[in-house]
Enzyme design. Structure first.
Site, PDB file in Angstrom:
ATOM      1  N   ASP A   1       0.963  -1.485  -0.212  1.00 47.67           N
ATOM      2  CA  ASP A   1      -0.031   0.155   0.088  1.00 47.67           C
ATOM      3  C   ASP A   1       0.964   1.255   0.017  1.00 47.67           C
ATOM      4  OD1 ASP A   1       0.825  -0.241   2.450  1.00 47.67           O
ATOM      5  OD2 ASP A   1      -1.189  -0.143   3.445  1.00 47.67           O
ATOM      6  N   SER A   2       2.356   0.975  -0.121  1.00 46.04           N
ATOM      7  CA  SER A   2       3.295   2.251  -0.297  1.00 46.04           C
ATOM      8  C   SER A   2       3.000   2.915  -1.650  1.00 46.04           C
ATOM      9  CB  SER A   2       4.603   1.686  -0.214  1.00 46.04           C
ATOM     10  OG  SER A   2       4.893   0.627  -0.968  1.00 46.04           O
TER      11      SER A   2
ATOM     12  N   ASP B   1      -1.076  -5.927  -0.014  1.00 53.90           N
ATOM     13  CA  ASP B   1      -1.370  -5.328   0.971  1.00 53.90           C
ATOM     14  C   ASP B   1      -2.980  -5.276   1.232  1.00 53.90           C
ATOM     15  OD1 ASP B   1       0.542  -4.871   3.132  1.00 53.90           O
ATOM     16  OD2 ASP B   1       1.250  -3.099   1.754  1.00 53.90           O
TER      17      ASP B   1
ATOM     18  N   LYS C   1      -1.293  -9.341   2.800  1.00 55.78           N
ATOM     19  CA  LYS C   1      -0.653  -9.122   3.873  1.00 55.78           C
ATOM     20  C   LYS C   1      -1.444  -7.944   4.821  1.00 55.78           C
ATOM     21  CE  LYS C   1       3.087  -6.092   3.726  1.00 55.78           C
ATOM     22  NZ  LYS C   1       2.767  -5.171   4.486  1.00 55.78           N
TER      23      LYS C   1
ATOM     24  N   GLU D   1      -1.670  -5.457   8.458  1.00 49.83           N
ATOM     25  CA  GLU D   1      -0.837  -4.733   9.659  1.00 49.83           C
ATOM     26  C   GLU D   1      -1.506  -5.194  10.926  1.00 49.83           C
ATOM     27  OE1 GLU D   1      -0.019  -0.785   8.968  1.00 49.83           O
ATOM     28  OE2 GLU D   1       1.055  -1.067   7.177  1.00 49.83           O
TER      29      GLU D   1
ATOM     30  N   GLU E   1       9.122  -4.180  10.326  1.00 46.28           N
ATOM     31  CA  GLU E   1       9.301  -2.905   9.905  1.00 46.28           C
ATOM     32  C   GLU E   1       9.962  -1.907  11.020  1.00 46.28           C
ATOM     33  OE1 GLU E   1       6.599  -0.974   7.275  1.00 46.28           O
ATOM     34  OE2 GLU E   1       7.906   0.968   6.941  1.00 46.28           O
TER      35      GLU E   1
HETATM   36  O1  KIV Z   1       3.605  -1.068   1.671  1.00 50.25           O
HETATM   37  C1  KIV Z   1       4.668  -1.428   1.728  1.00 50.25           C
HETATM   38  O2  KIV Z   1       5.569  -1.256   0.741  1.00 50.25           O
HETATM   39  C2  KIV Z   1       5.006  -2.177   2.720  1.00 50.25           C
HETATM   40  C3  KIV Z   1       6.817  -2.704   3.075  1.00 50.25           C
HETATM   41  C4  KIV Z   1       7.394  -1.280   3.310  1.00 50.25           C
HETATM   42  C5  KIV Z   1       6.917  -3.737   3.830  1.00 50.25           C
HETATM   43  O3  KIV Z   1       4.411  -2.671   3.463  1.00 50.25           O
END
Ligand code: KIV
Length: 254
Positions: A34-35, A73, A103, A105, A172
């Site tokens: 989600d980055s 994510d 994934k 959090e 992280e």
């Molecule tokens: O969204 C992302 O890029 C991440 C990484 C920083 C692990 O969760």
């Protein structure tokens, strides 16, 4: 790979062209993170990105990938409400994008959702330590779990995620010693970002490690290229050629 002592290399990707290069270069795991909210959409945080947008990115990545595992994510707001919501979001990601895993959090807070998603046969990766979806709770992007209480909770959460059936965990921005302890305490792979060398693999955001982003300079980031300069020069040369009527030339026309 963890059992063999072979380190796992993971990178983010959000589109077909980059995913093709990354997969071809031998990456083990591609994270459609989600980055994307930051590096693709220009948002300050990961919070605004929607499930539809994540599925769009993931669909493009999956089309490019021949060998890597693709993890996506679940974005903020699509699993915190209830385990049913988490399951529906995961099913949409898997069905519409063709990705291999999701994934999310959090630790004990998301236990019910992790179990529900796993019960539907969808592999889940955990994410502990600095969890950017909670940035407004933390207030900063600084190193997490430096204090004993938070470190103990993180270790307990890692054990819980393993017990639930997660296939791996991202850690992280936490102290390297704590990350080492977590990796030694669980049998599932632990992938670090700013978590030191003694974990089972590393992940970086592709735009950061290729030097496309310029202003993001955390200590853990190693830049393997300066694509910002290379691209700026290439585009500058193109602009100059067009203006000088040097592009296209005789061979470049029909
Ligand atoms: O969204 C992302 O890029 C991440 C990484 C920083 C692990 O969760």
């Amino acid at each position: 790979m963890k059992n063999r002592g072979e380190k796992i290399a993971m990178l983010t990707a959000y589109d077909y062209s980059m995913a093709r290069i990354i997969d071809g270069a031998g990456i083990d795991v591609i994270l459609v993170g989600d980055s994307a909210s930051n590096v693709m959409a220009g948002n300050e945080t990961t919070l605004p990105i929607t499930l539809d947008q994540m599925i769009y990115h993931a669909t493009s990545v999956v089309k490019a990938v021949k060998r890597a595992l693709v993890v996506v994510d679940i974005p903020f707001g699509y699993y915190q409400g209830s385990s049913g919501e988490a399951l529906r979001s995961s099913i949409r990601i898997m069905k519409e994008s063709g990705a291999h895993a999701v994934k999310m959090e959090g630790g004990s807070e998301v236990k019910d959702s992790v179990l529900r998603i796993l019960s539907a046969g969808v592999p889940v990766m955990g994410h502990l330590g600095l969890t950017p979806q909670s940035i407004y709770k933390f207030g900063t992007y600084s190193v997490r779990a430096k204090e004993e209480e938070e470190a103990n909770k993180l270790l307990e959460d890692a054990l819980l995620l393993q017990e639930c059936g997660c296939f791996g965990i991202v850690l992280e921005k936490i102290p390297a010693e704590l990350a080492k302890k977590v990796a030694a305490s669980v049998s599932i792979p632990v992938i670090g970002i700013g978590a030191g060398p003694d974990v089972d693999g590393q992940v970086l955001v592709m735009q950061d490690m290729l030097g496309i982003t310029k202003d993001f300079k955390p200590r853990f980031l190693r830049r393997y290229a300066d694509l910002n300069t290379i691209m700026t020069n290439a585009i500058g040369n193109y602009v100059a050629d067009v203006k000088a009527r040097e592009f296209p030339n005789q061979e470049e026309k029909y």
